[in-house]
Scaffold this motif. Structure first.
Motif, PDB file in Angstrom:
ATOM      1  N   ASN A  62       0.810  -1.226   0.000  1.00 50.17           N
ATOM      2  CA  ASN A  62       0.000   0.000   0.000  1.00 50.17           C
ATOM      3  C   ASN A  62       0.843   1.276   0.000  1.00 50.17           C
ATOM      4  O   ASN A  62       0.433   2.284  -0.603  1.00 50.17           O
ATOM      5  CB  ASN A  62      -0.924   0.001   1.225  1.00 50.17           C
ATOM      6  N   PHE A  63       1.992   1.287   0.673  1.00 55.76           N
ATOM      7  CA  PHE A  63       2.733   2.519   0.873  1.00 55.76           C
ATOM      8  C   PHE A  63       4.105   2.532   0.195  1.00 55.76           C
ATOM      9  O   PHE A  63       4.786   3.549   0.237  1.00 55.76           O
ATOM     10  CB  PHE A  63       2.926   2.776   2.379  1.00 55.76           C
ATOM     11  N   GLN A  64       4.525   1.437  -0.337  1.00 61.02           N
ATOM     12  CA  GLN A  64       5.823   1.390  -1.031  1.00 61.02           C
ATOM     13  C   GLN A  64       5.640   0.767  -2.412  1.00 61.02           C
ATOM     14  O   GLN A  64       6.265  -0.233  -2.756  1.00 61.02           O
ATOM     15  CB  GLN A  64       6.846   0.596  -0.204  1.00 61.02           C
ATOM     16  N   LYS A  65       4.755   1.361  -3.172  1.00 65.38           N
ATOM     17  CA  LYS A  65       4.485   0.864  -4.515  1.00 65.38           C
ATOM     18  C   LYS A  65       5.649   1.211  -5.440  1.00 65.38           C
ATOM     19  O   LYS A  65       6.402   2.160  -5.193  1.00 65.38           O
ATOM     20  CB  LYS A  65       3.201   1.490  -5.048  1.00 65.38           C
ATOM     21  N   PRO A  66       5.823   0.468  -6.507  1.00 71.23           N
ATOM     22  CA  PRO A  66       6.931   0.764  -7.435  1.00 71.23           C
ATOM     23  C   PRO A  66       6.825   2.147  -8.073  1.00 71.23           C
ATOM     24  O   PRO A  66       7.845   2.793  -8.331  1.00 71.23           O
ATOM     25  CB  PRO A  66       6.810  -0.350  -8.477  1.00 71.23           C
ATOM     26  N   GLU A  67       5.609   2.632  -8.309  1.00 72.41           N
ATOM     27  CA  GLU A  67       5.483   3.917  -8.989  1.00 72.41           C
ATOM     28  C   GLU A  67       5.805   5.101  -8.095  1.00 72.41           C
ATOM     29  O   GLU A  67       5.913   6.247  -8.568  1.00 72.41           O
ATOM     30  CB  GLU A  67       4.072   4.085  -9.550  1.00 72.41           C
ATOM     31  N   THR A  68       5.929   4.871  -6.746  1.00 74.38           N
ATOM     32  CA  THR A  68       6.295   5.967  -5.842  1.00 74.38           C
ATOM     33  C   THR A  68       7.800   6.126  -5.694  1.00 74.38           C
ATOM     34  O   THR A  68       8.247   7.003  -4.955  1.00 74.38           O
ATOM     35  CB  THR A  68       5.662   5.722  -4.471  1.00 74.38           C
ATOM     36  N   ARG A  69       8.579   5.305  -6.330  1.00 77.05           N
ATOM     37  CA  ARG A  69      10.026   5.389  -6.218  1.00 77.05           C
ATOM     38  C   ARG A  69      10.577   6.473  -7.145  1.00 77.05           C
ATOM     39  O   ARG A  69       9.990   6.781  -8.176  1.00 77.05           O
ATOM     40  CB  ARG A  69      10.661   4.047  -6.561  1.00 77.05           C
ATOM     41  N   ARG A  70      11.730   6.981  -6.750  1.00 75.56           N
ATOM     42  CA  ARG A  70      12.327   8.065  -7.537  1.00 75.56           C
ATOM     43  C   ARG A  70      12.806   7.595  -8.901  1.00 75.56           C
ATOM     44  O   ARG A  70      12.739   8.332  -9.887  1.00 75.56           O
ATOM     45  CB  ARG A  70      13.497   8.673  -6.757  1.00 75.56           C
ATOM     46  N   GLU A  71      13.297   6.375  -8.957  1.00 74.79           N
ATOM     47  CA  GLU A  71      13.840   5.874 -10.231  1.00 74.79           C
ATOM     48  C   GLU A  71      12.793   5.109 -11.040  1.00 74.79           C
ATOM     49  O   GLU A  71      13.152   4.393 -11.978  1.00 74.79           O
ATOM     50  CB  GLU A  71      15.028   4.960  -9.942  1.00 74.79           C
ATOM     51  N   PHE A  72      11.485   5.254 -10.663  1.00 73.94           N
ATOM     52  CA  PHE A  72      10.472   4.517 -11.407  1.00 73.94           C
ATOM     53  C   PHE A  72      10.363   4.991 -12.845  1.00 73.94           C
ATOM     54  O   PHE A  72      10.028   4.207 -13.751  1.00 73.94           O
ATOM     55  CB  PHE A  72       9.124   4.657 -10.690  1.00 73.94           C
ATOM     56  N   ASP A  73      10.616   6.305 -13.075  1.00 71.95           N
ATOM     57  CA  ASP A  73      10.496   6.819 -14.436  1.00 71.95           C
ATOM     58  C   ASP A  73      11.535   6.200 -15.375  1.00 71.95           C
ATOM     59  O   ASP A  73      11.344   6.196 -16.595  1.00 71.95           O
ATOM     60  CB  ASP A  73      10.630   8.342 -14.439  1.00 71.95           C
ATOM     61  N   LEU A  74      12.621   5.632 -14.803  1.00 74.04           N
ATOM     62  CA  LEU A  74      13.611   4.981 -15.661  1.00 74.04           C
ATOM     63  C   LEU A  74      13.193   3.571 -16.055  1.00 74.04           C
ATOM     64  O   LEU A  74      13.683   3.042 -17.064  1.00 74.04           O
ATOM     65  CB  LEU A  74      14.965   4.923 -14.945  1.00 74.04           C
ATOM     66  N   ASN A  75      12.332   2.925 -15.229  1.00 77.34           N
ATOM     67  CA  ASN A  75      11.926   1.545 -15.469  1.00 77.34           C
ATOM     68  C   ASN A  75      10.432   1.413 -15.745  1.00 77.34           C
ATOM     69  O   ASN A  75       9.896   0.301 -15.677  1.00 77.34           O
ATOM     70  CB  ASN A  75      12.289   0.665 -14.266  1.00 77.34           C
ATOM     71  N   ASP A  76       9.756   2.533 -15.992  1.00 79.94           N
ATOM     72  CA  ASP A  76       8.317   2.496 -16.232  1.00 79.94           C
ATOM     73  C   ASP A  76       8.041   1.838 -17.583  1.00 79.94           C
ATOM     74  O   ASP A  76       8.505   2.313 -18.633  1.00 79.94           O
ATOM     75  CB  ASP A  76       7.745   3.917 -16.201  1.00 79.94           C
ATOM     76  N   PRO A  77       7.285   0.710 -17.643  1.00 78.72           N
ATOM     77  CA  PRO A  77       7.002   0.090 -18.938  1.00 78.72           C
ATOM     78  C   PRO A  77       6.046   0.917 -19.801  1.00 78.72           C
ATOM     79  O   PRO A  77       5.980   0.728 -21.028  1.00 78.72           O
ATOM     80  CB  PRO A  77       6.381  -1.253 -18.542  1.00 78.72           C
ATOM     81  N   GLN A  78       5.312   1.841 -19.169  1.00 77.37           N
ATOM     82  CA  GLN A  78       4.386   2.679 -19.937  1.00 77.37           C
ATOM     83  C   GLN A  78       4.967   4.072 -20.202  1.00 77.37           C
ATOM     84  O   GLN A  78       4.216   5.034 -20.460  1.00 77.37           O
ATOM     85  CB  GLN A  78       3.066   2.830 -19.149  1.00 77.37           C
ATOM     86  N   ALA A  79       6.278   4.197 -20.132  1.00 77.05           N
ATOM     87  CA  ALA A  79       6.891   5.522 -20.271  1.00 77.05           C
ATOM     88  C   ALA A  79       6.651   6.108 -21.659  1.00 77.05           C
ATOM     89  O   ALA A  79       6.346   7.305 -21.813  1.00 77.05           O
ATOM     90  CB  ALA A  79       8.387   5.419 -19.979  1.00 77.05           C
ATOM     91  N   LEU A  80       6.781   5.304 -22.696  1.00 70.22           N
ATOM     92  CA  LEU A  80       6.590   5.815 -24.066  1.00 70.22           C
ATOM     93  C   LEU A  80       5.148   6.231 -24.322  1.00 70.22           C
ATOM     94  O   LEU A  80       4.896   7.200 -25.048  1.00 70.22           O
ATOM     95  CB  LEU A  80       7.033   4.748 -25.078  1.00 70.22           C
ATOM     96  N   LYS A  81       4.200   5.498 -23.727  1.00 71.07           N
ATOM     97  CA  LYS A  81       2.797   5.871 -23.903  1.00 71.07           C
ATOM     98  C   LYS A  81       2.452   7.157 -23.148  1.00 71.07           C
ATOM     99  O   LYS A  81       1.618   7.951 -23.591  1.00 71.07           O
ATOM    100  CB  LYS A  81       1.889   4.744 -23.447  1.00 71.07           C
TER     101      LYS A  81
END
Length: 340
Positions: A62-81
């Motif tokens: 609930n509180f440590q989701k992957p999208e809340t991490r600082r480096e998530f934008d580097l590993n986001d699979p939906q970044a191009l979309k």
């Protein structure tokens, strides 16, 4: 026999066995109870560990989701979309110098972005501290409950041990009293047996002193079947006539033994003579066989020598016939070949 004393001893023994049986049953009941308490404690501890692991998993979820991490934008699979086009308008702040679309000397959104990142880091740190404090509080509560349970369990165990020691002390006291009574009865019995043994010994000594054994009465050795039937345990020795008869019989036995030995010596001498004659005949026969073998061997060697001479003469004759019928060149060639 003191039947009342024996009945009292049997009754006391039954009472002691019943008390021991009741004590063993009580010990078994207490052991089962302690085992159940230990099982309940272990089950509760396992459930607490399972709840803590489940709560930790829920917290991560609930509180440590992957999208809340600082480096998530580097590993986001939906970044191009999610990404926008390289240029939306002339005032698009994403148009960097390397894009050759907008030339700016500084990042205008740097202060706002840094402020936002610091605020976000502060919120994350506060949330983590809060979660850590809650986890520590839950762990402390669990430890307190476990310590209270252990203290209560130790108190019950000490109480059971105290009761067991008291019951054991009572049993030991009863056992000592019973042993004391048994020792007294055994001492009394030993005294009676000792007095009876002394009386029996005196009677036996008196009987032996007045009996026929020590007085060496020769008539006591005569058995109930007649004068020639002797009782061994009362016999005092033989007379001179009996001794002379035994010596005469021994002399006859010695003479018979000498006669038997002489017969055996003569029989052994006859056997030795026959063995010597047989060995001499065997030796003569072997020598005759050796002479015949030597004669046959000499005749065979002479015959083989004659056959060898005839074979050599025949081979020489055949070679001379062969050389006389071939040309001179072929003769020298064969001669050289034979020589080599």
């Amino acid at each position: 026999i003191d039947k009342d004393a024996l009945d009292a001893q049997v009754k006391e023994r039954k009472i002691q066995e019943a008390a021991e049986k009741a004590q063993h049953e009580k010990f078994a009941h207490d052991m089962k109870k302690n085992d159940k308490l230990v099982c309940l404690l272990e089950e509760r501890q396992k459930n607490e560990i399972k709840d803590m692991n489940r709560a930790l998993t829920e917290f991560h979820k609930n509180f440590q989701k992957p999208e809340t991490r600082r480096e998530f934008d580097l590993n986001d699979p939906q970044a191009l979309k999610k990404d926008r086009p390289a240029r939306v308008s002339d005032s698009d702040p994403r148009c960097t110098i390397s894009g050759m679309q907008k030339f700016m000397g500084e990042d205008l959104n740097y202060d706002q972005r840094m402020k936002f990142q610091k605020e976000q880091l502060r919120e994350w740190s506060l949330q983590q501290q809060k979660d850590w404090k809650n986890a520590l509080a839950d762990q402390k509560l669990a430890d307190d409950l476990y310590d209270k349970f252990r203290i209560e369990l130790d108190r019950k165990i000490m109480e059971e041990q105290r009761k067991e020691e008291e019951s054991r002390r009572v049993v030991c006291t009863a056992t000592k009293d019973f042993n004391r009574i048994q020792v007294a009865e055994l001492d009394h019995k030993n005294d009676l047996e000792k007095a009876q043994k002394i009386k029996d010994d005196l009677d036996e000594i008196t009987f032996l002193l007045r009996g026929d054994l020590l007085s060496e009465n020769p008539d006591q050795a005569v058995g109930p079947l007649g004068k020639h039937h002797v009782l061994v345990d009362r016999w005092k020795g033989m007379n001179q006539e009996q001794l002379m008869a035994i010596r005469q019989f021994q002399k006859e036995q010695a003479l018979e033994k000498l006669r038997v030995r002489e017969q055996e010596r003569q029989r052994d001498a006859e056997w030795d003579r026959q063995r010597l004659q047989t060995a001499r005949a065997q030796l003569l026969w072997e020598r005759q066989q050796q002479r015949q073998n030597r004669v046959q061997r000499r005749d065979l060697d002479f015959m083989n020598a004659e056959l060898s001479q005839e074979q050599k003469a025949k081979n020489i004759y055949l070679k001379e016939e062969e050389y006389s019928n071939i040309p001179t060149d072929e003769f020298y060639a064969q001669f050289n070949t034979t020589t080599r």
